[in-house]
Design a protein around this motif. Structure first.
Motif, PDB file in Angstrom:
ATOM      1  N   LEU A  58      -5.215   0.685  -4.329  1.00  0.00           N
ATOM      2  CA  LEU A  58      -5.759  -0.508  -3.700  1.00  0.00           C
ATOM      3  C   LEU A  58      -5.950  -1.590  -4.750  1.00  0.00           C
ATOM      4  O   LEU A  58      -6.540  -1.345  -5.805  1.00  0.00           O
ATOM      5  N   VAL A  59      -5.456  -2.796  -4.457  1.00  0.00           N
ATOM      6  CA  VAL A  59      -5.600  -3.912  -5.386  1.00  0.00           C
ATOM      7  C   VAL A  59      -6.027  -5.159  -4.606  1.00  0.00           C
ATOM      8  O   VAL A  59      -5.876  -5.231  -3.384  1.00  0.00           O
ATOM      9  N   LYS A  60      -6.561  -6.139  -5.327  1.00  0.00           N
ATOM     10  CA  LYS A  60      -7.003  -7.385  -4.709  1.00  0.00           C
ATOM     11  C   LYS A  60      -6.049  -8.543  -4.971  1.00  0.00           C
ATOM     12  O   LYS A  60      -6.245  -9.628  -4.430  1.00  0.00           O
ATOM     13  N   GLN A  61      -5.057  -8.313  -5.771  1.00  0.00           N
ATOM     14  CA  GLN A  61      -4.165  -9.393  -6.166  1.00  0.00           C
ATOM     15  C   GLN A  61      -2.740  -8.878  -6.283  1.00  0.00           C
ATOM     16  O   GLN A  61      -2.507  -7.767  -6.743  1.00  0.00           O
ATOM     17  N   VAL A  62      -1.802  -9.694  -5.858  1.00  0.00           N
ATOM     18  CA  VAL A  62      -0.387  -9.368  -5.984  1.00  0.00           C
ATOM     19  C   VAL A  62       0.133  -9.977  -7.284  1.00  0.00           C
ATOM     20  O   VAL A  62      -0.038 -11.175  -7.538  1.00  0.00           O
ATOM     21  N   LEU A  63       0.737  -9.155  -8.112  1.00  0.00           N
ATOM     22  CA  LEU A  63       1.281  -9.605  -9.395  1.00  0.00           C
ATOM     23  C   LEU A  63       2.798  -9.725  -9.319  1.00  0.00           C
ATOM     24  O   LEU A  63       3.449  -9.109  -8.461  1.00  0.00           O
ATOM     25  N   ASP A  64       3.344 -10.484 -10.217  1.00  0.00           N
ATOM     26  CA  ASP A  64       4.797 -10.613 -10.288  1.00  0.00           C
ATOM     27  C   ASP A  64       5.342  -9.468 -11.139  1.00  0.00           C
ATOM     28  O   ASP A  64       5.847  -9.665 -12.252  1.00  0.00           O
ATOM     29  N   ASP A  65       5.212  -8.233 -10.636  1.00  0.00           N
ATOM     30  CA  ASP A  65       5.568  -7.043 -11.410  1.00  0.00           C
ATOM     31  C   ASP A  65       6.627  -6.187 -10.729  1.00  0.00           C
ATOM     32  O   ASP A  65       6.835  -5.029 -11.081  1.00  0.00           O
ATOM     33  N   ASP A  66       7.250  -6.754  -9.686  1.00  0.00           N
ATOM     34  CA  ASP A  66       8.337  -6.061  -8.989  1.00  0.00           C
ATOM     35  C   ASP A  66       7.862  -4.813  -8.252  1.00  0.00           C
ATOM     36  O   ASP A  66       8.662  -3.953  -7.896  1.00  0.00           O
ATOM     37  N   ALA A  67       6.544  -4.691  -8.044  1.00  0.00           N
ATOM     38  CA  ALA A  67       6.016  -3.560  -7.277  1.00  0.00           C
ATOM     39  C   ALA A  67       6.127  -3.871  -5.781  1.00  0.00           C
ATOM     40  O   ALA A  67       6.419  -5.005  -5.379  1.00  0.00           O
ATOM     41  N   ASP A  68       5.896  -2.864  -4.964  1.00  0.00           N
ATOM     42  CA  ASP A  68       5.930  -3.030  -3.513  1.00  0.00           C
ATOM     43  C   ASP A  68       4.493  -3.044  -2.991  1.00  0.00           C
ATOM     44  O   ASP A  68       3.657  -2.232  -3.408  1.00  0.00           O
ATOM     45  N   TYR A  69       4.241  -3.963  -2.052  1.00  0.00           N
ATOM     46  CA  TYR A  69       2.880  -4.149  -1.554  1.00  0.00           C
ATOM     47  C   TYR A  69       2.842  -4.056  -0.030  1.00  0.00           C
ATOM     48  O   TYR A  69       3.795  -4.447   0.658  1.00  0.00           O
ATOM     49  N   LEU A  70       1.732  -3.563   0.488  1.00  0.00           N
ATOM     50  CA  LEU A  70       1.461  -3.528   1.918  1.00  0.00           C
ATOM     51  C   LEU A  70       0.191  -4.340   2.154  1.00  0.00           C
ATOM     52  O   LEU A  70      -0.843  -4.081   1.551  1.00  0.00           O
ATOM     53  N   GLY A  71       0.263  -5.325   3.047  1.00  0.00           N
ATOM     54  CA  GLY A  71      -0.913  -6.151   3.300  1.00  0.00           C
ATOM     55  C   GLY A  71      -0.502  -7.598   3.523  1.00  0.00           C
ATOM     56  O   GLY A  71       0.683  -7.903   3.709  1.00  0.00           O
ATOM     57  N   PRO A  72      -1.471  -8.497   3.503  1.00  0.00           N
ATOM     58  CA  PRO A  72      -2.866  -8.295   3.104  1.00  0.00           C
ATOM     59  C   PRO A  72      -3.744  -7.722   4.211  1.00  0.00           C
ATOM     60  O   PRO A  72      -3.458  -7.880   5.390  1.00  0.00           O
ATOM     61  N   PHE A  73      -4.823  -7.085   3.778  1.00  0.00           N
ATOM     62  CA  PHE A  73      -5.858  -6.567   4.659  1.00  0.00           C
ATOM     63  C   PHE A  73      -7.090  -7.471   4.543  1.00  0.00           C
ATOM     64  O   PHE A  73      -7.436  -7.934   3.456  1.00  0.00           O
ATOM     65  N   GLY A  74      -7.759  -7.667   5.645  1.00  0.00           N
ATOM     66  CA  GLY A  74      -8.942  -8.499   5.633  1.00  0.00           C
ATOM     67  C   GLY A  74     -10.155  -7.845   5.024  1.00  0.00           C
ATOM     68  O   GLY A  74     -11.113  -8.529   4.667  1.00  0.00           O
ATOM     69  N   SER A  75     -10.149  -6.522   4.905  1.00  0.00           N
ATOM     70  CA  SER A  75     -11.294  -5.821   4.314  1.00  0.00           C
ATOM     71  C   SER A  75     -10.809  -4.573   3.594  1.00  0.00           C
ATOM     72  O   SER A  75      -9.738  -4.021   3.905  1.00  0.00           O
ATOM     73  N   ARG A  76     -11.598  -4.113   2.640  1.00  0.00           N
ATOM     74  CA  ARG A  76     -11.256  -2.907   1.894  1.00  0.00           C
ATOM     75  C   ARG A  76     -11.267  -1.681   2.808  1.00  0.00           C
ATOM     76  O   ARG A  76     -10.449  -0.769   2.660  1.00  0.00           O
ATOM     77  N   LYS A  77     -12.190  -1.679   3.765  1.00  0.00           N
ATOM     78  CA  LYS A  77     -12.313  -0.529   4.655  1.00  0.00           C
ATOM     79  C   LYS A  77     -11.033  -0.303   5.448  1.00  0.00           C
ATOM     80  O   LYS A  77     -10.560   0.838   5.579  1.00  0.00           O
ATOM     81  N   VAL A  78     -10.463  -1.379   5.973  1.00  0.00           N
ATOM     82  CA  VAL A  78      -9.220  -1.248   6.749  1.00  0.00           C
ATOM     83  C   VAL A  78      -8.072  -0.837   5.836  1.00  0.00           C
ATOM     84  O   VAL A  78      -7.214  -0.017   6.203  1.00  0.00           O
ATOM     85  N   ALA A  79      -8.046  -1.374   4.608  1.00  0.00           N
ATOM     86  CA  ALA A  79      -6.997  -1.004   3.661  1.00  0.00           C
ATOM     87  C   ALA A  79      -7.066   0.473   3.309  1.00  0.00           C
ATOM     88  O   ALA A  79      -6.029   1.143   3.177  1.00  0.00           O
ATOM     89  N   GLU A  80      -8.266   1.005   3.169  1.00  0.00           N
ATOM     90  CA  GLU A  80      -8.430   2.429   2.845  1.00  0.00           C
ATOM     91  C   GLU A  80      -7.913   3.315   3.976  1.00  0.00           C
ATOM     92  O   GLU A  80      -7.359   4.387   3.733  1.00  0.00           O
ATOM     93  N   LYS A  81      -8.072   2.870   5.215  1.00  0.00           N
ATOM     94  CA  LYS A  81      -7.555   3.655   6.343  1.00  0.00           C
ATOM     95  C   LYS A  81      -6.033   3.726   6.303  1.00  0.00           C
ATOM     96  O   LYS A  81      -5.439   4.791   6.519  1.00  0.00           O
ATOM     97  N   ALA A  82      -5.389   2.601   6.027  1.00  0.00           N
ATOM     98  CA  ALA A  82      -3.932   2.592   5.943  1.00  0.00           C
ATOM     99  C   ALA A  82      -3.454   3.446   4.773  1.00  0.00           C
ATOM    100  O   ALA A  82      -2.459   4.190   4.886  1.00  0.00           O
ATOM    101  N   LEU A  83      -4.162   3.356   3.644  1.00  0.00           N
ATOM    102  CA  LEU A  83      -3.803   4.163   2.483  1.00  0.00           C
ATOM    103  C   LEU A  83      -3.906   5.646   2.809  1.00  0.00           C
ATOM    104  O   LEU A  83      -3.044   6.454   2.414  1.00  0.00           O
ATOM    105  N   GLN A  84      -4.947   6.027   3.540  1.00  0.00           N
ATOM    106  CA  GLN A  84      -5.121   7.438   3.892  1.00  0.00           C
ATOM    107  C   GLN A  84      -4.011   7.925   4.808  1.00  0.00           C
ATOM    108  O   GLN A  84      -3.571   9.077   4.719  1.00  0.00           O
ATOM    109  N   ALA A  85      -3.536   7.051   5.728  1.00  0.00           N
ATOM    110  CA  ALA A  85      -2.417   7.440   6.599  1.00  0.00           C
ATOM    111  C   ALA A  85      -1.177   7.751   5.779  1.00  0.00           C
ATOM    112  O   ALA A  85      -0.430   8.700   6.075  1.00  0.00           O
ATOM    113  N   LEU A  86      -0.950   6.983   4.716  1.00  0.00           N
ATOM    114  CA  LEU A  86       0.194   7.245   3.838  1.00  0.00           C
ATOM    115  C   LEU A  86      -0.006   8.537   3.044  1.00  0.00           C
ATOM    116  O   LEU A  86       0.929   9.341   2.898  1.00  0.00           O
TER     117      LEU A  86
END
Length: 592
Positions: free
Chosen positions: A357-385
């Motif tokens: 889980l991160v709060k900022q997208v960097l120019d590092d060629d990584a893959d990102y899912l989001g944005p999420f409006g809250s950390r709680k919702v992001a954690e749920k998606a992360l757990q599904a993965l």
């Protein structure tokens, strides 16, 4: 179609009653009083259609039943036309329902079968009434009932229903007349409250006359607190304080145009920001009636000025609103104040990638899912993965992992355990490739895994656990669909789209890397191609943001996307390919 003798006779009676009505005892005095009250208010700032300038047609029906859909028929129509407190005319006729009048109705109204036997039918009466009411504002006591019957028979006759504006005196009375004044809001009770010389007796014309007196009485009362226009009366609420209404002059100089409005206090601080297709009409509602939220009343109490920013289109107004809210962070806005507070699920770029889980997208060629409006919702998606893919969850960072004792997750077969060197780099890379495919293109593997688990838990009646997995899947799918839609538009260096608006002109928007760069409306008698070319040249220069993040807030880009996906939009110019995966998360999210 020629009128029947009975209808012509009703019209003659209508004209005669107009004269007699004005001469009835007590009515002339009330008409003068109402007209005088309206005349005295001419000095106020007018922000709508003044009530004194409108013609009202107050109508009442008598029927054989409660609903036309259940066979109810009209037996009498009575109407009174008034303007500025003066009666202009009356309409009254019995109607042959071609069915028996129930004894209970006959006792209530005094209308018998013999009385209506020779009366005209609704097929000839309705056109005459619509002619009488043409150009008026319809008024009725319990308007849905009376207007519902009239519209039903108009449809039955395949006659177009005029676009009447309708006022319901019951609805207004509930906001004006307190329980201390009247135990209920029946017409008879209200007629006594306002001293009507006509006693309602369940005959159409008498009840319409009484309704006129009730309407005038309520208008007099409301006029004293600044309700002077039809718009004010239609949405009046007693919850709006007198102090709020006194500030209605703040809307006087605003334009009837789309744009953004900013309420400011005496020190110039922005209190609240909103948007509307009609700035003047929308801002007026904060002072006159329909805005009854307590915090808005508090905000209006602090406001001393309203600033308007005109925009070419409604989309530009919506975008400007979001940007201004993010800039000023008004205390009375509850949404869009913190667009920077976003979370993402990141698939790292390292020898042994992981999800974090991160709060900022960097120019590092990584893959990102989001944005999420809250950390709680992001954690749920992360757990599904993590429930689907046995990718490592530890946070160690080094090129080569030393051999060590595996963690509990490895023992539960939820991690391939590269830490004990039990998995090859190739096998782990294949797993990472599947994770990336689920993030960016196809969510099928996650959906199938979680769905299978949901089914098993439901069969075991472990519904609370099943709900947890359902929420995880929902969070993941919504985020994946959002990422795919935003990324598709973010990739485009330039996109220009047009759409014909309701007034016949063409709205033009230039979008660059997901950000609205320019907006305009092609003036009439102007070369469209030249206008679009000039707008593109003057549009904002926008640089691409890293990763899937648009060069604007996600909320702004989603607003732009909704417009681009609306009916009638045409692409005038595009650089790059605007595509979303056919088997993407949007399809799955919609099904869920």
């Amino acid at each position: 179609m020629r009128s029947s003798p009975a209808v012509r006779e009703a019209r003659l009676e209508m004209r005669a009653r107009a004269v007699a009505r004005r001469q009835r005892e007590g009515v002339s005095a009330r008409s003068a009083q109402v007209a005088g009250a309206w005349e005295a208010q001419r000095g106020f700032d007018e922000l709508g259609r003044p009530l004194r300038d409108l013609t009202f047609c107050v109508v009442d029906l008598e029927t054989t039943g409660n609903s036309p859909d259940n066979g109810g028929m009209i037996t009498e129509i009575g109407a009174v036309k008034v303007r500025g407190g003066e009666v202009l005319g009356e309409f009254q006729t019995l109607v042959n329902p071609h069915t028996g009048i129930p004894p209970s109705i006959a006792v209530l109204t005094g209308i018998t079968n013999s009385m209506v036997a020779s009366s005209p039918t609704i097929e000839s009466v309705l056109p005459a009434f619509l002619e009488f009411a043409e150009g008026c504002v319809l008024v009725a006591h319990n308007a849905p009932y009376d207007v519902g019957f009239l519209k039903h028979f108009a449809a039955k006759q395949e006659r177009p229903w005029p676009r009447f504006e309708v006022l319901d005196t019951v609805k207004i009375a509930r906001r004006v007349v307190t329980r201390d004044e009247s135990p209920n809001h029946k017409l008879g009770s209200l007629a006594r409250v306002f001293g009507s010389p006509t006693t309602p007796n369940h005959r159409a014309l008498s009840d319409a006359r009484a309704t006129v007196d009730v309407l005038h009485g309520m208008m007099e009362r409301l006029g004293n607190i600044g309700v002077q226009t039809l718009e004010d009366l239609s949405v009046f609420s007693a919850k709006v304080t007198t102090a709020q209404r006194k500030k209605r002059h703040l809307a006087e100089d605003l334009p009837h145009a789309p744009g953004v409005y900013l309420f400011k206090d005496e020190k110039g601080r922005v209190l609240y920001i909103g948007t509307s297709k009609d700035l003047r009409s929308r801002v007026r509602t904060y002072f006159t009636a329909s805005e009854t939220r307590s915090r808005m009343g508090e905000m209006v109490g602090l406001a001393t000025t309203v600033q308007a920013i005109e925009c070419a289109t409604a989309l530009e107004a919506g975008v400007r609103e979001l940007r201004l809210i993010a800039e000023h962070k008004p205390p009375y806005n509850r949404r869009s104040r913190r667009p920077e507070k976003m979370h993402f699920v990141k698939l790292t770029r390292e020898p042994w990638p992981r999800l974090s889980l991160v709060k900022q997208v960097l120019d590092d060629d990584a893959d990102y899912l989001g944005p999420f409006g809250s950390r709680k919702v992001a954690e749920k998606a992360l757990q599904a993965l993590h429930d689907t893919f046995p990718i490592r969850q530890c946070s160690d960072r080094f090129p080569v992992l030393p051999k060590r004792t595996p963690c509990v997750l490895a023992e539960l077969h939820r991690c391939l355990s590269p830490c004990d060197q039990s998995v090859s780099a190739e096998t782990y890379a294949a797993l990472v490739s599947r994770v990336r495919e689920s993030l960016l293109h196809r969510p099928d593997e996650v959906v199938e895994t979680v769905t299978e688990r949901l089914t098993g838990l439901a069969e075991q009646e472990r519904f609370e656990e099943a709900a947890v997995h359902r929420d995880r899947l929902t969070s993941y799918l919504r985020a994946a669909a959002r990422t795919q839609r935003l990324s598709a538009l973010t990739r485009l260096p330039d996109l220009t789209a047009i759409r014909r608006e309701d007034d016949g002109r063409w709205a033009v928007h230039v979008v660059r890397h997901g950000r609205l760069a320019a907006a305009g409306v092609i003036p009439r008698e102007t070369n469209a191609h030249s206008y679009v070319a000039d707008l593109q040249l003057s549009a904002e220069t926008v640089l691409a943001a890293p990763g899937p993040v648009p060069a604007a807030s996600a909320e702004e880009t989603e607003l732009v996307l909704r417009w681009l996906e609306s009916p009638g939009v045409r692409l005038a110019h595009i650089e790059g390919d605007w595509t979303c995966p056919v088997g993407g998360a949007g399809r799955r999210a919609a099904a869920l």
